[in-house]
Write an enzyme that holds these catalytic residues in place. Structure first.
Site: not given
Ligand code: 8YV
Length: 350
Positions: A230, A259, A277
């Site tokens: 994360r 993000e 991601h």
């Protein structure tokens, strides 16, 4: 048909499958959320969430009939799990099925960063090769990898790294028993003993900003930071400063604080590998994650135990002997140590 509120983008085939047995209300980007909640809120029995978008206390509080929150993710930091569980709402996630793919991306980063593979590709594509040779990289074999959070994913990366002749060390909240990796008592100790520091612990309030200026300085000017967990776990401005000042050698990042916005400074740096991601983004894994979300929802509404509940996030002293949200698992004491000194409660590795 029970009503479900979809608050995150999810694979269309999962929604189509669920749509055969449930009424799904799209609440991803509602124009008038208040009106929608007033209208359908009292009927909602389940929420479909993701690792990026999960319900907070305000939404959970609005849904009086809520029974289950199913997250299309292993990480559950986007959902206010403690609030849900205190209300007796079951929260499920998708562990195990994505471990291999996430570990593969971390391993790719471990190779890419020191061997300058991202930079090399840009070097070739922009035509620089015709005029000069690229700077040399660093041999991966013999490097020391420090894994912050030796859970399912951390362990899967460790197994891969060993094959490449990398020495694996780690820091976790609990003793891991008989493992062929060295355990360090704090993040600072681990960073000092690492050429590459891999962030593989849980996100959320307890780990926010855990990798800070001091940790990055301990990693040192030849060190690489790798994050597939994360963005919030790393102090992003501290990271940018450390990279700009040459206090660490480079980074490889799949996740970002805030993000999908990625700071322009990171985009401009040649010694930083950036991906959007994608750690679990394969056809196979996304299908398996979707199946698990479906099976959890289906089991619950068939009156069966869910398959993969999130363990209780309610603190022990608060928990007493209550049976919480489909699991009696007591929360684990978390002692990831900030700066090598202060212990704090939280969760560990995914
Ligand atoms: C997903 C994730 O990309 O599992 C997690 O915790 O962050 C990822 O697998 C995310 O949930 C998709 O939105």
């Amino acid at each position: 048909m029970p009503d479900l509120l979809q608050i995150a983008m999810l694979p269309p085939d999962l929604i189509e499958r669920l749509g055969r047995d449930f009424t799904i209300h799209d609440f991803i980007d509602p124009k008038n959320p208040e009106q929608v909640l007033n209208e359908i809120g009292p009927r909602i029995r389940g929420i479909l969430a993701s690792g990026i978008r999960g319900p907070q206390a305000d939404l959970i509080g609005r849904l009086g009939q809520l029974e289950i929150i199913a997250s299309f993710s292993v990480g559950f930091d986007a959902t206010d799990v403690a609030t849900a569980q205190r209300r007796g709402v079951i929260v499920t996630h998708t562990p195990e099925v994505l471990t291999g793919d996430v570990a593969d991306l971390a391993m790719a980063f471990i190779l890419m960063a020191p061997r300058r593979i991202g930079e090399a590709e840009r070097f070739l594509r922009t035509g620089s090769w015709r005029h000069r040779r690229m700077d040399l990289g660093t041999t991966v074999k013999g490097q020391r990898l420090g894994i912050l959070g030796l859970g399912r994913i951390g362990k899967a990366v460790a197994r891969r790294a060993v094959v490449f002749g990398i020495h694996v060390n780690y820091h976790d909240i609990k003793p891991m028993g008989d493992l062929p990796y060295r355990s360090y008592p704090s993040i600072m100790d681990l960073a000092e003993a690492s050429d590459m520091l891999l962030v593989a612990c849980e996100g959320g309030a307890a780990t926010r900003g855990l990798v800070d200026t001091k940790v990055l300085e301990a990693l040192g000017p030849n060190g690489f930071l790798i994050n597939t967990a994360r963005g919030t776990i790393v102090d992003q401005s501290a990271l940018i400063t450390a990279l700009k000042d040459g206090r660490i050698a480079g980074a490889a990042l799949d996740v970002f604080d805030g993000e999908p916005r990625v700071p322009a400074e990171l985009m401009e740096m040649d010694n930083v590998v950036l991906t959007p991601h994608i750690a679990s983004s394969t056809h196979e894994t996304r299908r398996a994650m979707g199946d698990l979300v479906y099976d959890n929802i289906r089991a619950h509404f068939d009156g069966k135990p869910v398959l993969t509940p999130v363990p209780s996030q309610i603190l022990t002293n608060e928990l007493g002997s209550r049976h919480v949200a489909g699991t009696t698992t007591a929360p684990r004491d978390c002692t990831l140590r900030r700066g090598g000194s202060v212990d704090f409660r939280g969760r560990h590795s995914v």
